[in-house]
Design an enzyme around this catalytic site. Sequence first.
Site, PDB file in Angstrom:
ATOM      1  N   TYR A  43       0.606  -1.227  -0.106  1.00  0.00           N
ATOM      2  CA  TYR A  43       0.028   0.160  -0.223  1.00  0.00           C
ATOM      3  C   TYR A  43       0.882   1.381   0.064  1.00  0.00           C
ATOM      4  CZ  TYR A  43      -4.014  -3.025   0.566  1.00  0.00           C
ATOM      5  OH  TYR A  43      -4.792  -4.130   0.611  1.00  0.00           O
TER       6      TYR A  43
ATOM      7  N   PHE B  22     -11.009  -4.135  10.737  1.00  0.00           N
ATOM      8  CA  PHE B  22     -12.292  -4.021  10.230  1.00  0.00           C
ATOM      9  C   PHE B  22     -12.082  -4.659   8.709  1.00  0.00           C
ATOM     10  CE2 PHE B  22      -9.729  -0.003  10.246  1.00  0.00           C
ATOM     11  CZ  PHE B  22      -9.353   0.336   8.650  1.00  0.00           C
TER      12      PHE B  22
END
Length: 413
Positions: free
Chosen positions: A127, A413
């Site tokens: 990322y 999450f």
Amino acid sequence: MATERATELKVLRPEEFDPWWDGLLRAFGGGSASLEERELDKSLTEFDRSLAVWDGEAIVGTGGAFSFRMTVPGGALVPAAGVTMVSVAATHRRRGVLTSMMRRQLDDVRALGEPLAVLTASEPAIYGRFGYGAATFQLHAEIDTSRVPLALPAGTEDVRLRYAKPADVLAECEAVYAALVPRRPGMLARQPGWERAGLLDPESERGGASALQCVVAERDGEVTGYARFRTKLGWGPSGHDGTVTLEDLAALDPATDAALWRFLFDIDLMTTLTVRGRPLDDAWQYLVSDIRRCRTRLRDSCYVRLVDVGTALASRTYQAPVDVVLDVEDAFCPWNTGRWRLTGDTKGASCERTSDAADLALSVRELAAAYLGGVTLLSLAGAGRVRELRQGALTEASVAFGSPVAPWLPHGF
């Protein structure tokens, strides 16, 4: 010569959830998930923010986002897209599938006016090229509770503990959590439904341990903390050798915190306390007699992306006065590229475009890493990732960006 078919990126529809979810599981090693977990994830999924990449009738890429609010230094809650469920089928690597999803997603985040995007990375190297920087870290430990006593603060004996079924005290535990959210950067204000994630307890994922247990702490009739944990009995040549695994602990004051840790250390027949994902400055480290026997280790946690540099930097406060011009590079979100004048202190901040000479030069990735106050600009400069253009500006900005408490992401999450 065979030609590759074009893939198509679409917003996910509710009736497509099951194949989308199955593709995600396959990309993450082909594991399984309980029906309880699948149903909870489906109920939490924001379908208008979820993406599927199709190759014909097959889903070959998945991605999504949750609409979160994250605490930043100073205590403000800032809208943040919680990037999640990102996967690419092994058959479609190196074909631009991930890049297309990241491009669409960040454009959508910008259109929604969210200055931040955040994620947890299964593979950290992925990322950085999209502007995400590691902004929070977490502490793991394997504590030999048979040989590590605790020194307890005044007031610990005033705390009353009681067992409770986790679901029966969910509202009280959530009230404790909510009270803690403004105190620490990186924490998430839980949206409706997210409280159920802490109660997931499929037997297939316990690894032989007990069902989820809960102890609630009270002072003067008020709930001031809780701990959720599991126990697993074991026996060795010298007798009992059980393990307590801490799942979640929250406390409103030092005495409550110490009382909960003492309880976990003292459970009968247990000799090891396994701790995962705690804040780097967790107070128990300063209660133990021997930190070496706690076998602590560090791991990266939350990756932050500044989608709107000006709004993001103006949304937090700074622990020392700062007036600095940042020359920001952002190849993937070029609207952030350029010079920004940041002025701020403990009361507030502004960040506007400027033509003034730059004091520091850095990419948006470094700015994101330092944003929550857990990574210093001085450290990044030591790695050659921040350049000082005005003498003294680096120290000034590095001190200002800091946080008095370590930023922490409390759950995934």
